[in-house]
Motif scaffolding. Structure first.
Motif, mmCIF file in Angstrom:
data_model
loop_
_atom_site.group_PDB
_atom_site.id
_atom_site.type_symbol
_atom_site.label_atom_id
_atom_site.label_comp_id
_atom_site.label_asym_id
_atom_site.label_seq_id
_atom_site.Cartn_x
_atom_site.Cartn_y
_atom_site.Cartn_z
ATOM 1 N N LEU A 236 0.077 -2.127 -15.568
ATOM 2 C CA LEU A 236 1.112 -1.621 -16.463
ATOM 3 C C LEU A 236 2.388 -2.464 -16.402
ATOM 4 C CD1 LEU A 236 2.011 0.596 -18.436
ATOM 5 C CD2 LEU A 236 2.665 1.969 -16.452
ATOM 6 N N PHE A 237 2.741 -2.919 -15.209
ATOM 7 C CA PHE A 237 3.958 -3.722 -15.023
ATOM 8 C C PHE A 237 3.597 -5.117 -14.533
ATOM 9 C CE2 PHE A 237 5.272 0.695 -14.176
ATOM 10 C CZ PHE A 237 6.160 0.841 -15.219
ATOM 11 N N LYS A 238 4.388 -6.114 -14.963
ATOM 12 C CA LYS A 238 4.142 -7.503 -14.570
ATOM 13 C C LYS A 238 4.393 -7.722 -13.085
ATOM 14 C CE LYS A 238 6.286 -10.608 -16.826
ATOM 15 N NZ LYS A 238 7.048 -11.487 -17.710
ATOM 16 N N ASN A 239 5.484 -7.186 -12.566
ATOM 17 C CA ASN A 239 5.918 -7.513 -11.209
ATOM 18 C C ASN A 239 6.001 -6.287 -10.320
ATOM 19 O OD1 ASN A 239 6.259 -10.183 -12.002
ATOM 20 N ND2 ASN A 239 8.332 -9.784 -12.721
ATOM 21 N N SER A 240 4.974 -5.472 -10.319
ATOM 22 C CA SER A 240 5.006 -4.271 -9.497
ATOM 23 C C SER A 240 3.970 -4.398 -8.388
ATOM 24 C CB SER A 240 4.709 -3.036 -10.351
ATOM 25 O OG SER A 240 4.767 -1.886 -9.561
ATOM 26 N N PRO A 241 4.349 -4.080 -7.166
ATOM 27 C CA PRO A 241 3.399 -4.213 -6.057
ATOM 28 C C PRO A 241 2.264 -3.191 -6.105
ATOM 29 C CG PRO A 241 5.437 -3.212 -5.300
ATOM 30 C CD PRO A 241 5.662 -3.622 -6.725
ATOM 31 N N ASP A 242 2.430 -2.107 -6.883
ATOM 32 C CA ASP A 242 1.414 -1.056 -6.876
ATOM 33 C C ASP A 242 0.270 -1.297 -7.861
ATOM 34 O OD1 ASP A 242 2.384 -0.558 -9.340
ATOM 35 O OD2 ASP A 242 3.093 1.448 -8.928
ATOM 36 N N ASN A 243 0.470 -2.160 -8.868
ATOM 37 C CA ASN A 243 -0.557 -2.473 -9.852
ATOM 38 C C ASN A 243 -1.211 -1.225 -10.450
ATOM 39 O OD1 ASN A 243 -0.102 -5.197 -9.605
ATOM 40 N ND2 ASN A 243 -1.651 -5.472 -8.030
ATOM 41 N N THR A 244 -0.431 -0.441 -11.170
ATOM 42 C CA THR A 244 -0.932 0.735 -11.867
ATOM 43 C C THR A 244 -1.714 0.289 -13.095
ATOM 44 O OG1 THR A 244 0.955 2.027 -11.128
ATOM 45 C CG2 THR A 244 -0.234 2.868 -13.035
ATOM 46 N N TYR A 245 -2.973 0.739 -13.214
ATOM 47 C CA TYR A 245 -3.837 0.394 -14.338
ATOM 48 C C TYR A 245 -4.081 1.649 -15.169
ATOM 49 C CZ TYR A 245 -4.704 -3.899 -11.767
ATOM 50 O OH TYR A 245 -4.543 -5.081 -11.107
ATOM 51 N N PRO A 246 -3.608 1.681 -16.419
ATOM 52 C CA PRO A 246 -3.791 2.878 -17.252
ATOM 53 C C PRO A 246 -5.265 3.192 -17.517
ATOM 54 C CG PRO A 246 -2.066 1.479 -18.150
ATOM 55 C CD PRO A 246 -2.733 0.697 -17.062
ATOM 56 N N LYS B 20 0.840 -1.202 0.000
ATOM 57 C CA LYS B 20 0.000 0.000 0.000
ATOM 58 C C LYS B 20 0.878 1.257 0.000
ATOM 59 C CE LYS B 20 -4.259 0.363 1.891
ATOM 60 N NZ LYS B 20 -5.247 0.360 2.965
ATOM 61 N N LYS B 21 1.960 1.233 0.781
ATOM 62 C CA LYS B 21 2.895 2.357 0.829
ATOM 63 C C LYS B 21 3.536 2.583 -0.541
ATOM 64 C CE LYS B 21 7.129 3.970 2.955
ATOM 65 N NZ LYS B 21 8.376 3.544 3.534
ATOM 66 N N GLN B 22 3.938 1.503 -1.225
ATOM 67 C CA GLN B 22 4.542 1.624 -2.546
ATOM 68 C C GLN B 22 3.532 2.145 -3.572
ATOM 69 O OE1 GLN B 22 6.040 -2.402 -2.733
ATOM 70 N NE2 GLN B 22 8.152 -1.671 -2.570
ATOM 71 N N ALA B 23 2.272 1.737 -3.465
ATOM 72 C CA ALA B 23 1.232 2.214 -4.387
ATOM 73 C C ALA B 23 0.996 3.707 -4.210
ATOM 74 C CB ALA B 23 -0.059 1.439 -4.175
ATOM 75 N N VAL B 24 0.965 4.187 -2.976
ATOM 76 C CA VAL B 24 0.800 5.619 -2.711
ATOM 77 C C VAL B 24 1.999 6.385 -3.253
ATOM 78 C CG1 VAL B 24 0.708 7.352 -0.875
ATOM 79 C CG2 VAL B 24 -0.731 5.316 -0.740
ATOM 80 N N GLU B 25 3.209 5.863 -3.038
ATOM 81 C CA GLU B 25 4.411 6.513 -3.551
ATOM 82 C C GLU B 25 4.375 6.594 -5.079
ATOM 83 O OE1 GLU B 25 9.155 5.671 -4.003
ATOM 84 O OE2 GLU B 25 8.152 4.850 -2.250
ATOM 85 N N MET B 26 3.939 5.528 -5.753
ATOM 86 C CA MET B 26 3.868 5.521 -7.214
ATOM 87 C C MET B 26 2.893 6.594 -7.692
ATOM 88 S SD MET B 26 4.913 3.930 -10.047
ATOM 89 C CE MET B 26 5.293 2.224 -9.805
ATOM 90 N N SER B 27 1.708 6.686 -7.079
ATOM 91 C CA SER B 27 0.724 7.666 -7.533
ATOM 92 C C SER B 27 1.195 9.099 -7.270
ATOM 93 C CB SER B 27 -0.635 7.414 -6.880
ATOM 94 O OG SER B 27 -0.579 7.666 -5.499
ATOM 95 N N GLU B 28 1.989 9.306 -6.236
ATOM 96 C CA GLU B 28 2.519 10.642 -5.950
ATOM 97 C C GLU B 28 3.601 11.050 -6.945
ATOM 98 O OE1 GLU B 28 3.835 10.337 -1.924
ATOM 99 O OE2 GLU B 28 1.818 10.638 -1.106
ATOM 100 N N ASN B 29 4.226 10.086 -7.607
ATOM 101 C CA ASN B 29 5.326 10.372 -8.518
ATOM 102 C C ASN B 29 4.936 10.356 -9.992
ATOM 103 O OD1 ASN B 29 7.692 10.732 -6.753
ATOM 104 N ND2 ASN B 29 7.114 8.691 -6.063
ATOM 105 N N ILE B 30 3.691 10.069 -10.309
ATOM 106 C CA ILE B 30 3.206 10.087 -11.685
ATOM 107 C C ILE B 30 2.329 11.319 -11.856
ATOM 108 C CG2 ILE B 30 1.845 8.868 -13.429
ATOM 109 C CD1 ILE B 30 4.412 7.399 -12.692
ATOM 110 N N SER B 31 2.621 12.114 -12.881
ATOM 111 C CA SER B 31 1.857 13.324 -13.130
ATOM 112 C C SER B 31 0.430 12.963 -13.520
ATOM 113 C CB SER B 31 2.507 14.134 -14.259
ATOM 114 O OG SER B 31 1.694 15.218 -14.622
ATOM 115 N N LYS B 32 -0.539 13.635 -12.911
ATOM 116 C CA LYS B 32 -1.948 13.402 -13.244
ATOM 117 C C LYS B 32 -2.241 13.822 -14.683
ATOM 118 C CE LYS B 32 -3.156 12.090 -9.083
ATOM 119 N NZ LYS B 32 -2.122 11.221 -8.661
ATOM 120 N N ARG B 33 -1.514 14.814 -15.177
ATOM 121 C CA ARG B 33 -1.706 15.270 -16.556
ATOM 122 C C ARG B 33 -1.171 14.251 -17.552
ATOM 123 N NH1 ARG B 33 1.368 19.942 -17.459
ATOM 124 N NH2 ARG B 33 2.526 19.454 -15.611
#
Length: 181
Positions: free
Chosen positions: A163-173, A4-17
């Motif tokens: 987006l990534f195969k082995n990422s704990p945050d599971n970013t979905y475009p 959960k911490k890694q997922a929050v960090e990922m979303s904070e580092n990706i531009s919303k735009r």
């Protein structure tokens, strides 16, 4: 938890735009029901999507896990670009008022994934493309929908594959854009 911490960090580092996604498609229509003005839509496309990365970070593979880490220099640009070849199918309803509404799905295969970083050092500027393996998902699939008038429509696509195969945050475009016929 750690994921959960890694997922929050990922979303904070990706531009919303984000970056401007581009999709070039060939779509065909087959009438399903004449009186109800229902059409089956099917085709293929090349899709290019960009993620603008903030906070001076870029993607690396660490023990088979994709994650964002700080870059050793101050970055002017940090961006991930992915390209997919997709097949799509859906249903569209056309109204006599020229309004059209449609929904469907897509399935695709990764063509390319690379990162771009730009930085300055002294009086020189560097523009570097990193093509190392960061375990971008080789397959994508998801849902799409559109509503439009005449030759223009507002559409949305949501990937059901991370987006990534082995990422704990599971970013979905997720993409919202304009579609022209």
């Amino acid at each position: 938890t750690r994921n959960k911490k890694q997922a929050v960090e990922m979303s904070e580092n990706i531009s919303k735009r984000g970056g401007l996604p581009v999709e070039l498609a060939f779509i065909a229509n087959t009438r399903i029901h004449s009186a109800k003005r229902l059409y089956l839509q099917y085709g293929f496309s090349i899709v290019g999507e960009n993620l603008n990365i903030k906070n001076n970070k870029y993607f690396v593979l660490d023990n088979e896990v994709t994650k964002l880490v700080p870059y050793e220099r101050s970055l002017d640009v940090s961006r991930l670009r992915t390209s997919y070849f997709t097949l799509m199918a859906g249903v569209e309803k056309k109204f006599p008022s020229k309004i059209r509404i449609g929904a469907g799905g897509y399935f695709g295969s990764l063509i390319n994934a690379k990162q771009r970083i730009k930085y300055g050092e002294g009086d020189k500027d560097y523009d570097v493309w990193l093509k190392h393996d960061i375990k971008a998902n080789p397959l994508t699939y998801g849902l799409s929908a559109h509503i439009g008038y005449g030759v223009i429509a507002l559409y949305a696509k949501y990937s059901l594959a991370p987006l990534f195969k082995n990422s704990p945050d599971n970013t979905y475009p997720f993409v919202i854009g304009l579609k022209f016929w």
